[in-house]
Design a protein around this motif. Structure first.
Motif, short mmCIF file in Angstrom:
data_model
loop_
_atom_site.label_atom_id
_atom_site.label_comp_id
_atom_site.label_asym_id
_atom_site.label_seq_id
_atom_site.Cartn_x
_atom_site.Cartn_y
_atom_site.Cartn_z
N SER A 1 71.95 63.63 104.77
CA SER A 1 71.33 63.08 103.55
C SER A 1 72.15 61.92 103.00
O SER A 1 71.60 60.97 102.43
N ASP A 2 73.49 61.97 103.16
CA ASP A 2 74.35 60.87 102.71
C ASP A 2 73.98 59.57 103.42
O ASP A 2 73.89 58.51 102.80
N TYR A 3 73.78 59.66 104.73
CA TYR A 3 73.44 58.47 105.52
C TYR A 3 72.08 57.92 105.11
O TYR A 3 71.91 56.71 104.92
N LYS A 4 71.10 58.81 104.97
CA LYS A 4 69.74 58.37 104.62
C LYS A 4 69.70 57.75 103.23
O LYS A 4 68.94 56.81 102.98
N GLU A 5 70.54 58.26 102.32
CA GLU A 5 70.61 57.67 100.98
C GLU A 5 71.17 56.25 101.04
O GLU A 5 70.68 55.34 100.36
N ARG A 6 72.18 56.04 101.89
CA ARG A 6 72.73 54.69 102.06
C ARG A 6 71.67 53.76 102.65
O ARG A 6 71.58 52.60 102.26
N GLN A 7 70.86 54.24 103.56
CA GLN A 7 69.81 53.42 104.16
C GLN A 7 68.83 52.91 103.10
O GLN A 7 68.37 51.78 103.16
N GLN A 8 68.52 53.75 102.13
CA GLN A 8 67.61 53.34 101.05
C GLN A 8 68.20 52.20 100.24
O GLN A 8 67.49 51.24 99.89
N HIS A 9 69.48 52.29 99.94
CA HIS A 9 70.11 51.26 99.12
C HIS A 9 70.38 49.98 99.90
O HIS A 9 70.51 48.90 99.30
#
Length: 336
Positions: free
Chosen positions: A150-158
């Protein structure tokens, strides 16, 4: 006769070996854990030894301002020993050393000046860690983030619009402690804000170890003061730090920043302006341009993630012949 030269490139993640024997064609082998680290090492090697302007190069590094008598004596000795000229300069908030001379002496001088800058940086890091009551950590505080987390996917959004190569979580307990202490000292009622800073590859490891410093990455324009700049958006950070055309990768630090009481900044500030009529009570930060913030104490920001991205407008630099091979443990470039 065998010549063996070993250097550690920037983040201690890329080992450079030069081996020249009579029976073996000369080569330089670069070894590291990550493909992009090797490409950065290759670019540094080519820029240092084969600059665009023949036998003239300017090494930009704000730690030059920390040079003392010993370092300047070494520069004077280098000029005589290597038959080169070395001139210090300062422009747009950046310190530099311009080296010029004959081919053989020039290349040796460039490597020796780079090594001198690295030593000054490490001495600075040891002093900062000592002030925090620590010794230099043995292991890196950066841990890779799994692509499916989830940390990686959150960075992808930003980071929409940029191709992420790698995300690393910064886990530095000492920096967290001084950040929490600074928060109590400021007595800020507002929570910290998520912000971004773009920085050169050679300071990624140093920042994760000792925290934010003004020397690491001054923006292209310091219109709000001579502090530590952040943007509340990734694309705002891209605008603040445009970099050069031949940079293949972009490096962003995601941080929690204590902005507290803030006011619009202006050029020339070295501390925040006074708050109200009390000259000893200062604002906690300055701001400008909608998403740009500046703090004047590195302990007001806590690095949390290092994000490496491909640069969309990468311009391939001049080249030398190189070969690449990989296995599970290491990747290698061989430059001949």
């Amino acid at each position: 006769e065998e010549l063996l030269l070993s250097l550690v490139f920037y983040q201690n993640t890329c080992h450079i070996s030069h081996n020249a024997r009579k029976s073996v064609p000369p080569f330089i082998e670069l070894c590291g854990a990550y493909h992009e680290t090797l490409r950065e090492a290759r670019r540094w090697y080519l820029d240092a030894l084969y600059p665009a302007s023949k036998n003239v190069i300017t090494i930009h590094n704000n730690f030059i301002q920390h040079f003392g008598q010993r370092e300047f004596e070494e520069l004077l000795s280098l000029q005589t020993k290597r038959e080169v000229s070395i001139e210090e300069n300062f422009k747009d908030g950046r310190f530099g050393l311009t080296i010029q001379g004959a081919s053989r002496g020039f290349k040796a001088a460039v490597l020796e000046v780079e090594a001198l800058c690295c030593k000054v940086q490490e001495d600075f890091a040891k002093e900062e860690l000592s002030l925090m009551g620590l010794k230099s950590p043995i292991s890196s505080p950066r841990k890779p983030v799994d692509d499916n987390s989830s940390d990686y996917k959150e960075r992808q959004q930003h980071f929409a619009g940029l191709q992420i190569v790698r995300v690393e979580k910064v886990e530095n307990k000492a920096l967290k402690q001084v950040f929490d202490l600074r928060k109590r000292q400021l007595q800020v009622s507002t929570p910290s804000q998520r912000m971004y800073q773009r920085l050169p590859v050679q300071f990624c490891d140093l920042l994760c170890r000792v925290g934010f410093q003004m020397e690491f990455t001054p923006p292209d324009e310091q219109n709000l003061g001579e502090g530590i700049y952040f943007s509340s958006s990734v694309h705002g950070a891209e605008r603040l730090w445009k970099g050069s055309a031949d940079q293949e990768y972009l490096y962003f630090i995601e941080a929690q920043v204590l902005t507290g009481k803030s006011i619009v900044g202006c050029p020339g500030l070295i501390v925040p302006p006074p708050f109200a009529r009390d000259p000893l009570t200062l604002y906690d930060s300055v701001k400008g341009g909608g998403d740009t913030w500046v703090v004047f104490n590195g302990h007001q920001a806590l690095p949390e993630y290092l994000i490496t991205c491909n640069k969309p407008t990468y311009v391939k630099p001049h080249g030398k012949t190189f070969y690449m091979q990989t296995n599970r443990q290491v990747s290698r470039y061989r430059l001949v």
